[in-house]
Design a protein around this motif. Structure first.
Motif, PDB file in Angstrom:
ATOM      1  N   TYR A   1       0.706  -1.184   0.069  1.00 29.71           N
ATOM      2  CA  TYR A   1      -0.013   0.065   0.041  1.00 29.71           C
ATOM      3  C   TYR A   1       0.819   1.243   0.135  1.00 29.71           C
ATOM      4  O   TYR A   1       0.649   2.184  -0.861  1.00 29.71           O
ATOM      5  N   ARG A   2       2.009   1.345   0.961  1.00 29.99           N
ATOM      6  CA  ARG A   2       2.650   2.386   1.105  1.00 29.99           C
ATOM      7  C   ARG A   2       3.826   2.474  -0.126  1.00 29.99           C
ATOM      8  O   ARG A   2       3.928   3.940  -0.842  1.00 29.99           O
ATOM      9  N   SER A   3       4.255   1.303  -0.416  1.00 30.82           N
ATOM     10  CA  SER A   3       5.290   1.673  -1.766  1.00 30.82           C
ATOM     11  C   SER A   3       4.698   1.485  -3.110  1.00 30.82           C
ATOM     12  O   SER A   3       5.458   2.167  -4.114  1.00 30.82           O
ATOM     13  N   VAL A   4       3.433   1.051  -3.386  1.00 33.15           N
ATOM     14  CA  VAL A   4       3.053   1.138  -4.885  1.00 33.15           C
ATOM     15  C   VAL A   4       1.675   1.675  -4.848  1.00 33.15           C
ATOM     16  O   VAL A   4       1.658   2.660  -5.645  1.00 33.15           O
ATOM     17  N   CYS A   5       0.831   1.381  -4.169  1.00 31.88           N
ATOM     18  CA  CYS A   5      -0.407   1.807  -4.289  1.00 31.88           C
ATOM     19  C   CYS A   5      -0.484   3.468  -4.058  1.00 31.88           C
ATOM     20  O   CYS A   5      -1.253   4.236  -5.019  1.00 31.88           O
ATOM     21  N   THR A   6       0.027   3.880  -2.815  1.00 27.83           N
ATOM     22  CA  THR A   6       0.171   5.349  -2.632  1.00 27.83           C
ATOM     23  C   THR A   6       0.803   6.190  -3.944  1.00 27.83           C
ATOM     24  O   THR A   6       0.287   7.190  -4.343  1.00 27.83           O
ATOM     25  N   PRO A   7       2.160   5.820  -4.201  1.00 25.67           N
ATOM     26  CA  PRO A   7       2.657   6.589  -5.226  1.00 25.67           C
ATOM     27  C   PRO A   7       2.030   6.389  -6.668  1.00 25.67           C
ATOM     28  O   PRO A   7       1.729   7.283  -7.594  1.00 25.67           O
ATOM     29  N   LEU A   8       1.077   5.358  -6.886  1.00 28.63           N
ATOM     30  CA  LEU A   8       0.317   4.968  -8.024  1.00 28.63           C
ATOM     31  C   LEU A   8      -0.786   6.203  -8.065  1.00 28.63           C
ATOM     32  O   LEU A   8      -1.233   6.850  -8.982  1.00 28.63           O
ATOM     33  N   GLY A   9      -1.398   6.274  -6.994  1.00 27.94           N
ATOM     34  CA  GLY A   9      -2.446   6.934  -6.728  1.00 27.94           C
ATOM     35  C   GLY A   9      -2.079   8.577  -6.721  1.00 27.94           C
ATOM     36  O   GLY A   9      -2.785   9.392  -7.388  1.00 27.94           O
ATOM     37  N   HIS A  10      -1.064   8.925  -6.091  1.00 27.00           N
ATOM     38  CA  HIS A  10      -0.642  10.332  -6.347  1.00 27.00           C
ATOM     39  C   HIS A  10      -0.295  10.723  -7.784  1.00 27.00           C
ATOM     40  O   HIS A  10      -0.489  11.871  -8.405  1.00 27.00           O
ATOM     41  N   PHE A  11       0.326   9.856  -8.708  1.00 26.86           N
ATOM     42  CA  PHE A  11       0.826   9.921  -9.923  1.00 26.86           C
ATOM     43  C   PHE A  11      -0.719   9.955 -10.730  1.00 26.86           C
ATOM     44  O   PHE A  11      -0.571  11.014 -11.598  1.00 26.86           O
ATOM     45  N   ALA A  12      -1.651   9.143 -10.469  1.00 25.34           N
ATOM     46  CA  ALA A  12      -3.052   9.211 -11.298  1.00 25.34           C
ATOM     47  C   ALA A  12      -3.575  10.534 -10.995  1.00 25.34           C
ATOM     48  O   ALA A  12      -4.143  11.110 -11.859  1.00 25.34           O
ATOM     49  N   ARG A  13      -3.281  10.919  -9.614  1.00 25.24           N
ATOM     50  CA  ARG A  13      -3.940  12.086  -9.303  1.00 25.24           C
ATOM     51  C   ARG A  13      -3.694  13.311 -10.043  1.00 25.24           C
ATOM     52  O   ARG A  13      -4.102  14.232 -10.432  1.00 25.24           O
ATOM     53  N   ASP A  14      -1.866  13.336 -10.232  1.00 25.39           N
ATOM     54  CA  ASP A  14      -1.294  14.589 -10.219  1.00 25.39           C
ATOM     55  C   ASP A  14      -1.120  14.588 -12.043  1.00 25.39           C
ATOM     56  O   ASP A  14      -1.405  15.677 -12.797  1.00 25.39           O
ATOM     57  N   ALA A  15      -1.250  13.209 -12.678  1.00 24.62           N
ATOM     58  CA  ALA A  15      -0.844  13.330 -14.004  1.00 24.62           C
ATOM     59  C   ALA A  15      -1.939  12.852 -14.777  1.00 24.62           C
ATOM     60  O   ALA A  15      -1.963  13.393 -16.071  1.00 24.62           O
ATOM     61  N   VAL A  16      -2.865  12.515 -14.450  1.00 25.67           N
ATOM     62  CA  VAL A  16      -4.302  12.131 -15.074  1.00 25.67           C
ATOM     63  C   VAL A  16      -5.456  12.791 -14.735  1.00 25.67           C
ATOM     64  O   VAL A  16      -6.160  13.540 -15.482  1.00 25.67           O
TER      65      VAL A  16
END
Length: 270
Positions: A231-246
């Motif tokens: 959750y911390r290493s994969v889901c959270t960065p992916l969520g931030h990336f999806a929020r900021d980039a998409v």
């Protein structure tokens, strides 16, 4: 030191006691440990179910409706019914009992029973009392005393001797030499089994808690820790990336397109 103040002496434990106690406790421990672990698991499930489901559901479905029903419906109805019963049943019944039953019965008892009985005692029984007493003494008391002295007392003594010889002595012997030792042996075995169950239940509690801690640690190491890391290493960065980039660029683009469309529509209408 007075006898009632003396402490009870404990009987010394011999080899036979130890030889019986140790196997009993081992067997009971082997039987009780799985039962205690199952009991602790079921108790944990029951507490969780009660806290999360049954207690809120029971409060919503039972406590609140029944409280409202009791306060708003049953209490006023009960008070009204009590007043109706008081004025329509209890008061007429008390009046009828007092003036229609008790008063006539008292009058009938006084003039139909008490007065004739008083007259019978004063006019008939009291004058005839001396002769009746003499007849009772010579026809009842004297024969009864003779029968008691010369018949019942010898028969009673013989019966008591027979009962003592044929019943009491064998029963006392059986109780002293058979039943008392057998009862002591059974009581000793029962005490040992009960003590073994108590010790085994405590030991099983320790084993159950230790097993629960081990299962909790194993689940944390195999499921909880990897899930937290994922959750911390994969889901959270992916969520931030999806929020900021998409999400944010798409949201801004949609807002800009909607604003342009509104401006265009407004100009066309004007």
């Amino acid at each position: 030191m007075e006898p009632e103040m003396r402490p009870a002496r404990r009987e010394p434990e011999g080899c036979l006691v130890a030889a019986v106690r140790l196997p009993v406790r081992i067997v009971v421990l082997v039987v009780v440990v799985p039962v205690r672990m199952l009991w602790d698991f079921l108790a944990l499930c029951a507490r969780t179910l009660h806290r999360t489901v049954l207690r809120p559901l029971g409060r919503c479905l039972l406590v609140i409706p029944f409280t409202w029903l009791w306060r708003a419906v049953l209490t006023p109805l009960g008070r009204g019914a009590g007043r109706l019963v008081q004025y329509l049943v209890v008061a007429p019944a008390v009046w009828g009992w007092r003036y229609l039953v008790v008063a006539p019965a008292r009058w009938l008892w006084r003039y139909l029973v008490v007065a004739p009985a008083r007259w019978l005692w004063r006019g008939v029984l009291a004058p005839a009392g001396a002769g009746i007493a003499w007849l009772v003494r010579h026809l009842v008391v004297v024969p009864a005393l003779w029968g008691w002295r010369w018949v019942l007392v010898p028969v009673g003594r013989g019966t008591a001797w027979l009962l003592r010889t044929l019943v009491a002595v064998p029963l006392v012997t059986l109780w002293r030499w058979v039943l008392v030792p057998l009862g002591r042996g059974l009581a000793f075995l029962g005490r040992e089994v009960a003590a073994a169950f108590a010790v085994a239940w405590r030991v099983a509690g320790y084993v159950s808690r230790a097993a629960g801690r081990a299962v909790k640690w194993a689940l944390w190491q195999t499921v909880g820790r990897p899930a937290r890391w994922f959750y911390r290493s994969v889901c959270t960065p992916l969520g931030h990336f999806a929020r900021d980039a998409v999400w944010r660029p798409a949201r801004d683009a949609v807002r800009a397109a909607l604003s342009a469309a509104r401006r265009t529509l407004r100009r066309a209408l004007l």
